[in-house]
Design a protein around this motif. Sequence first.
Motif, PDB file in Angstrom:
ATOM      1  N   VAL A   1      -3.162   7.068  -2.652  1.00 47.91           N
ATOM      2  CA  VAL A   1      -3.768   5.841  -3.095  1.00 47.91           C
ATOM      3  C   VAL A   1      -3.873   5.607  -4.740  1.00 47.91           C
ATOM      4  O   VAL A   1      -3.398   4.540  -5.105  1.00 47.91           O
ATOM      5  N   ARG A   2      -4.121   6.375  -5.491  1.00 51.24           N
ATOM      6  CA  ARG A   2      -4.358   6.243  -6.952  1.00 51.24           C
ATOM      7  C   ARG A   2      -2.707   6.229  -7.387  1.00 51.24           C
ATOM      8  O   ARG A   2      -2.365   5.247  -8.405  1.00 51.24           O
ATOM      9  N   ASP A   3      -1.716   6.700  -7.010  1.00 51.43           N
ATOM     10  CA  ASP A   3      -0.476   6.950  -7.486  1.00 51.43           C
ATOM     11  C   ASP A   3       0.089   5.183  -6.882  1.00 51.43           C
ATOM     12  O   ASP A   3       0.886   4.776  -7.757  1.00 51.43           O
ATOM     13  N   LEU A   4      -0.222   4.908  -5.673  1.00 55.64           N
ATOM     14  CA  LEU A   4       0.519   3.798  -5.162  1.00 55.64           C
ATOM     15  C   LEU A   4      -0.051   2.555  -6.094  1.00 55.64           C
ATOM     16  O   LEU A   4       0.548   1.528  -6.066  1.00 55.64           O
ATOM     17  N   ALA A   5      -1.163   2.613  -6.508  1.00 57.29           N
ATOM     18  CA  ALA A   5      -2.088   1.460  -7.173  1.00 57.29           C
ATOM     19  C   ALA A   5      -1.660   1.665  -8.658  1.00 57.29           C
ATOM     20  O   ALA A   5      -1.617   0.636  -9.258  1.00 57.29           O
ATOM     21  N   LEU A   6      -1.324   2.846  -9.467  1.00 58.25           N
ATOM     22  CA  LEU A   6      -1.448   2.963 -10.756  1.00 58.25           C
ATOM     23  C   LEU A   6       0.139   3.373 -11.215  1.00 58.25           C
ATOM     24  O   LEU A   6       0.387   3.145 -12.471  1.00 58.25           O
ATOM     25  N   LYS A   7       1.066   3.794 -10.489  1.00 58.90           N
ATOM     26  CA  LYS A   7       2.394   4.046 -10.799  1.00 58.90           C
ATOM     27  C   LYS A   7       3.338   3.474 -10.174  1.00 58.90           C
ATOM     28  O   LYS A   7       3.400   3.081  -9.090  1.00 58.90           O
ATOM     29  N   ASP A   8       4.536   3.113 -10.933  1.00 58.66           N
ATOM     30  CA  ASP A   8       5.692   2.489 -10.377  1.00 58.66           C
ATOM     31  C   ASP A   8       6.477   3.175  -9.607  1.00 58.66           C
ATOM     32  O   ASP A   8       6.322   4.614  -9.333  1.00 58.66           O
ATOM     33  N   VAL A   9       7.547   3.065  -9.237  1.00 56.87           N
ATOM     34  CA  VAL A   9       8.293   3.841  -8.353  1.00 56.87           C
ATOM     35  C   VAL A   9       9.039   4.866  -9.106  1.00 56.87           C
ATOM     36  O   VAL A   9       8.994   6.145  -8.644  1.00 56.87           O
ATOM     37  N   TYR A  10       9.566   4.646 -10.174  1.00 59.11           N
ATOM     38  CA  TYR A  10       9.877   5.809 -11.185  1.00 59.11           C
ATOM     39  C   TYR A  10       8.722   6.756 -11.329  1.00 59.11           C
ATOM     40  O   TYR A  10       9.022   8.327 -11.442  1.00 59.11           O
ATOM     41  N   GLY A  11       7.677   6.572 -11.820  1.00 57.94           N
ATOM     42  CA  GLY A  11       6.412   7.344 -11.875  1.00 57.94           C
ATOM     43  C   GLY A  11       6.347   8.222 -10.652  1.00 57.94           C
ATOM     44  O   GLY A  11       6.041   9.353 -10.874  1.00 57.94           O
ATOM     45  N   ARG A  12       6.347   7.553  -9.449  1.00 59.72           N
ATOM     46  CA  ARG A  12       6.236   8.420  -8.171  1.00 59.72           C
ATOM     47  C   ARG A  12       7.229   9.432  -7.930  1.00 59.72           C
ATOM     48  O   ARG A  12       7.279  10.588  -7.585  1.00 59.72           O
ATOM     49  N   PHE A  13       8.447   8.760  -8.521  1.00 60.47           N
ATOM     50  CA  PHE A  13       9.766   9.716  -8.390  1.00 60.47           C
ATOM     51  C   PHE A  13       9.488  10.900  -8.987  1.00 60.47           C
ATOM     52  O   PHE A  13       9.760  11.941  -8.844  1.00 60.47           O
TER      53      PHE A  13
ATOM     54  N   VAL B   1      -8.095  14.700   2.320  1.00 55.02           N
ATOM     55  CA  VAL B   1      -8.938  13.901   1.798  1.00 55.02           C
ATOM     56  C   VAL B   1      -8.555  13.754   0.130  1.00 55.02           C
ATOM     57  O   VAL B   1      -8.055  12.450  -0.387  1.00 55.02           O
ATOM     58  N   ARG B   2      -8.126  14.858  -0.412  1.00 54.48           N
ATOM     59  CA  ARG B   2      -7.844  15.040  -1.898  1.00 54.48           C
ATOM     60  C   ARG B   2      -6.267  14.197  -1.932  1.00 54.48           C
ATOM     61  O   ARG B   2      -6.152  13.753  -2.865  1.00 54.48           O
ATOM     62  N   SER B   3      -5.472  14.642  -1.021  1.00 57.30           N
ATOM     63  CA  SER B   3      -4.055  14.214  -0.898  1.00 57.30           C
ATOM     64  C   SER B   3      -4.095  12.819  -0.915  1.00 57.30           C
ATOM     65  O   SER B   3      -3.255  12.168  -1.402  1.00 57.30           O
ATOM     66  N   LEU B   4      -4.826  12.317   0.012  1.00 61.10           N
ATOM     67  CA  LEU B   4      -4.570  10.966   0.416  1.00 61.10           C
ATOM     68  C   LEU B   4      -5.525  10.091  -0.940  1.00 61.10           C
ATOM     69  O   LEU B   4      -4.751   9.182  -1.260  1.00 61.10           O
ATOM     70  N   THR B   5      -6.386  10.545  -1.338  1.00 60.98           N
ATOM     71  CA  THR B   5      -6.929   9.920  -2.674  1.00 60.98           C
ATOM     72  C   THR B   5      -6.107  10.124  -3.807  1.00 60.98           C
ATOM     73  O   THR B   5      -5.693   9.009  -4.400  1.00 60.98           O
ATOM     74  N   MET B   6      -5.227  11.061  -4.076  1.00 58.65           N
ATOM     75  CA  MET B   6      -4.124  11.203  -4.972  1.00 58.65           C
ATOM     76  C   MET B   6      -2.960   9.801  -4.560  1.00 58.65           C
ATOM     77  O   MET B   6      -2.433   9.320  -5.278  1.00 58.65           O
TER      78      MET B   6
ATOM     79  N   ALA C   1      10.484   7.173   1.425  1.00 57.07           N
ATOM     80  CA  ALA C   1       9.620   7.468   2.557  1.00 57.07           C
ATOM     81  C   ALA C   1       8.346   8.400   1.816  1.00 57.07           C
ATOM     82  O   ALA C   1       7.076   8.285   2.473  1.00 57.07           O
ATOM     83  N   ARG C   2       8.838   9.385   1.229  1.00 55.13           N
ATOM     84  CA  ARG C   2       7.793  10.478   0.467  1.00 55.13           C
ATOM     85  C   ARG C   2       7.189   9.869  -0.602  1.00 55.13           C
ATOM     86  O   ARG C   2       5.780  10.054  -0.680  1.00 55.13           O
ATOM     87  N   ILE C   3       7.608   8.930  -1.308  1.00 55.38           N
ATOM     88  CA  ILE C   3       6.933   8.418  -2.403  1.00 55.38           C
ATOM     89  C   ILE C   3       6.399   7.018  -2.403  1.00 55.38           C
ATOM     90  O   ILE C   3       5.611   6.491  -3.149  1.00 55.38           O
TER      91      ILE C   3
END
Length: 214
Positions: A135-147, A128-133, A175-177
């Motif tokens: 969702v947050r990253d996908l919504a608030l970070k661009d691809v570079y931020g997730r990389f 649950v914690r991982s999926l919440t994070m 696929a990971r990010i």
Amino acid sequence: MAPRAPGPFTSLDEDALRALAPHGVIRNFPRHAVIVNEGDDTDALYVLLAGRVKAFVGDEQGREVVVNTIGVGDYFGELILDGGPRSASVMALEPCRTLAIPRRDVLEMLANNPAFARDLIEKLIGKVRSLTMRVRDLALKDVYGRFLQFVNDHAIEDGETRVVPERLTQQDIAARIGGSREMVSRVVRDLTEGGYISVERKRIRVLKRLPLRW
């Protein structure tokens, strides 16, 4: 990202596992074999005795997002408890040996094995914690931020630099990010040209601190 504590099966050999789950079945899978498919009926919990797997979700166009990677001593398929369909597919990243434990044995273990019950609860909370994070990253970070987050979470010290030890293609990283291979390729190219990273045999080496934004 802190490593997950050893699960209740880590120190058990096959004989001990068979005694714990008398109806369990040993199954072997070659590299790239799909062990379970998203949407399949839920019939067993799998303990990984050898090898490594990835859990992922995909669409009809072949795009996928990796939800988790799982190593020896850990298990997957814990959503067996509600009897619903599989929520993700699982593929062998290398030759794997598993113990498939049927639902009736899992329910008995929950009733009689407090260590397993506690680990299962902690695992579900972690998901649950991982999926919440995620969702947050996908919504608030661009691809570079997730990389950047991916590299910071997985890179380990290696002499005077850090390296992501797993060999990954750009498609694997995408696929990971949760990004496209084209965007990952652009980020990797720009960081390489800037002297921030190098890629050696599909391993990312961090040569100097990555910028917070790109």
